[in-house]
Design a protein around this motif. Structure first.
Motif, PDB file in Angstrom:
ATOM      1  N   SER A  77      49.671   8.813  34.116  1.00 51.73           N
ATOM      2  CA  SER A  77      50.423   9.208  35.309  1.00 51.73           C
ATOM      3  C   SER A  77      51.803   9.725  34.932  1.00 51.73           C
ATOM      4  O   SER A  77      52.261  10.739  35.447  1.00 51.73           O
ATOM      5  CB  SER A  77      50.606   8.015  36.250  1.00 51.73           C
ATOM      6  N   HIS A  79      52.588  10.879  32.038  1.00 52.84           N
ATOM      7  CA  HIS A  79      52.348  12.116  31.287  1.00 52.84           C
ATOM      8  C   HIS A  79      52.257  13.300  32.250  1.00 52.84           C
ATOM      9  O   HIS A  79      52.860  14.346  32.022  1.00 52.84           O
ATOM     10  CB  HIS A  79      51.052  11.977  30.474  1.00 52.84           C
ATOM     11  N   ARG A  80      51.511  13.101  33.330  1.00 52.87           N
ATOM     12  CA  ARG A  80      51.380  14.192  34.323  1.00 52.87           C
ATOM     13  C   ARG A  80      52.739  14.586  34.885  1.00 52.87           C
ATOM     14  O   ARG A  80      53.047  15.763  35.030  1.00 52.87           O
ATOM     15  CB  ARG A  80      50.474  13.747  35.481  1.00 52.87           C
ATOM     16  N   GLU A  81      53.557  13.567  35.202  1.00 55.52           N
ATOM     17  CA  GLU A  81      54.871  13.850  35.780  1.00 55.52           C
ATOM     18  C   GLU A  81      55.742  14.643  34.802  1.00 55.52           C
ATOM     19  O   GLU A  81      56.412  15.596  35.170  1.00 55.52           O
ATOM     20  CB  GLU A  81      55.581  12.544  36.160  1.00 55.52           C
ATOM     21  N   ALA A  83      54.633  16.381  32.168  1.00 53.60           N
ATOM     22  CA  ALA A  83      53.999  17.642  31.782  1.00 53.60           C
ATOM     23  C   ALA A  83      54.202  18.729  32.836  1.00 53.60           C
ATOM     24  O   ALA A  83      54.176  19.915  32.524  1.00 53.60           O
ATOM     25  CB  ALA A  83      52.508  17.416  31.517  1.00 53.60           C
ATOM     26  N   LYS A  84      54.430  18.300  34.090  1.00 50.48           N
ATOM     27  CA  LYS A  84      54.713  19.285  35.135  1.00 50.48           C
ATOM     28  C   LYS A  84      55.969  20.086  34.802  1.00 50.48           C
ATOM     29  O   LYS A  84      56.092  21.244  35.137  1.00 50.48           O
ATOM     30  CB  LYS A  84      54.957  18.561  36.478  1.00 50.48           C
ATOM     31  N   HIS A  85      56.932  19.395  34.155  1.00 51.55           N
ATOM     32  CA  HIS A  85      58.231  20.022  33.903  1.00 51.55           C
ATOM     33  C   HIS A  85      58.337  20.638  32.509  1.00 51.55           C
ATOM     34  O   HIS A  85      58.948  21.676  32.336  1.00 51.55           O
ATOM     35  CB  HIS A  85      59.348  18.977  34.053  1.00 51.55           C
ATOM     36  N   ARG A  87      56.668  22.211  29.856  1.00 54.67           N
ATOM     37  CA  ARG A  87      55.431  22.858  29.433  1.00 54.67           C
ATOM     38  C   ARG A  87      55.580  23.822  28.268  1.00 54.67           C
ATOM     39  O   ARG A  87      54.586  24.390  27.836  1.00 54.67           O
ATOM     40  CB  ARG A  87      54.823  23.623  30.618  1.00 54.67           C
ATOM     41  N   TRP A  92      56.792  20.775  24.989  1.00 56.94           N
ATOM     42  CA  TRP A  92      55.373  20.424  25.116  1.00 56.94           C
ATOM     43  C   TRP A  92      54.939  19.513  23.967  1.00 56.94           C
ATOM     44  O   TRP A  92      54.186  18.566  24.143  1.00 56.94           O
ATOM     45  CB  TRP A  92      54.573  21.727  25.160  1.00 56.94           C
ATOM     46  N   ASN A 137      53.717   8.257  41.477  1.00 56.02           N
ATOM     47  CA  ASN A 137      54.340   9.522  41.855  1.00 56.02           C
ATOM     48  C   ASN A 137      55.848   9.381  41.777  1.00 56.02           C
ATOM     49  O   ASN A 137      56.442   8.631  42.558  1.00 56.02           O
ATOM     50  CB  ASN A 137      53.935   9.924  43.266  1.00 56.02           C
ATOM     51  N   ALA A 140      60.551  13.819  43.729  1.00 53.72           N
ATOM     52  CA  ALA A 140      60.765  15.189  43.253  1.00 53.72           C
ATOM     53  C   ALA A 140      62.094  15.254  42.508  1.00 53.72           C
ATOM     54  O   ALA A 140      63.114  14.794  43.021  1.00 53.72           O
ATOM     55  CB  ALA A 140      60.772  16.139  44.443  1.00 53.72           C
TER      56      ALA A 140
END
Ligand SMILES: [Fe+2]
Length: 281
Positions: A77, A79-81, A83-85, A87, A92, A137, A140
């Motif tokens: 979770s 990682h997803r947060e 990785a959104k930013h 990249r 990366w 989550n 933002a």
């Protein structure tokens, strides 16, 4: 500066800190720290299933390691947060490196807990499934806020692991937690160093991000059995107390970032700094 421009402008600092991190981080082996001779099969393979009396680990040790493994297990979770930013290019590669380190932390704690029968593995697996399914989550955030927040989170995590090493009353647990805490501190330094560069590049914008994240910071809470939550239980156990966050998490980083001595701020930066001064520290 928008986040895309910041990613490009800060990439050389990320590259440099990726090397620094790689040189400083010890490539320790999780299997070295687990007492495999103490293990035996569960009933599924002809052995005996878990029972509470099989463990002599302190309640503080059980609690802190349960939180530690669940926090690290939820790493996809986070990682997803991230990785959104982050990249591109060295950013990366850092996300990959960080994720692999967190995974090592969950491997070593899980191996220890299950092998020594310190906690009920069935209950642990059930909580892990719930925790991962509920997901995490983050609010933002802009890029600099992500970096500031990550520096705070790694600091909090290192404190949790150092205190677990001290308070669990077990040398094997102490060995595991000291290794993890050292990694957390290096990860904290990585994020904090990029924030230093962001402050030099866009002082007002970075100061605003710091003020907003100090105001909004909360350690992730892990749900535990019987409706308890990790934040309350860890505070009571003396492992991590949010009431001491100003002193232990924010103050050292605000000093590193030279927040109150900077002379390069404009009107917006001064306003953010005033908020910081009145907020907490
Ligand atoms: Fe960490």
């Amino acid at each position: 500066m928008n986040d895309k421009a910041l990613l490009i402008a800060l990439a050389p600092v990320v590259e440099e800190n990726l090397h620094l991190h790689g040189d400083a981080a010890e490539g320790w082996q999780p299997q070295d720290l687990v007492p495999w001779d103490d293990g035996r099969n569960f009933a599924f393979l002809g052995g005996e299933d878990w029972a509470p009396e099989q463990s002599t680990l302190s309640e503080i040790g059980k609690l802190a390691l349960t939180v530690g493994v669940l926090a690290a297990d939820n790493m996809p979770s986070y990682h997803r947060e991230l990785a959104k930013h982050l990249r591109i290019g060295p950013w990366w590669r850092w996300v990959g490196r960080w994720t692999a380190e967190e995974n090592r932390h969950s491997i070593v704690i899980r191996d220890y807990l299950v092998l020594t029968r310190a906690v009920d593995p069935v209950a642990l697996e059930r909580i892990r499934m719930t925790h991962m399914t509920n997901n995490y989550n983050a609010p933002a955030m802009h890029l600099i806020e992500v970096l500031v927040n990550a520096a705070f989170e790694e600091t909090a995590s290192s404190i949790r692991h150092r205190n677990t090493a001290k308070l669990a009353g077990d040398p094997v647990v102490a060995g595991i937690c000291e290794k993890i805490a050292t990694d957390d501190e290096l990860q904290r330094d990585f994020y904090a160093n990029i924030v230093v560069a962001a402050l030099d590049l866009v002082p007002d914008q970075a100061m605003r991000a710091i003020a907003d994240r100090v105001r909004g910071f909360k350690v992730p809470t892990i749900p535990l059995a019987d409706g308890r939550d990790s934040t309350t239980d860890l505070a009571e156990a003396g492992i991590y107390d949010p009431a001491r966050q100003d002193e232990l998490v924010f103050r050292p980083l605000l000093e590193k970032w030279n927040v109150f001595e900077r002379t390069d701020l404009g009107v917006d930066g001064e306003k953010a700094r005033e908020e910081l001064a009145s907020l907490r520290v």
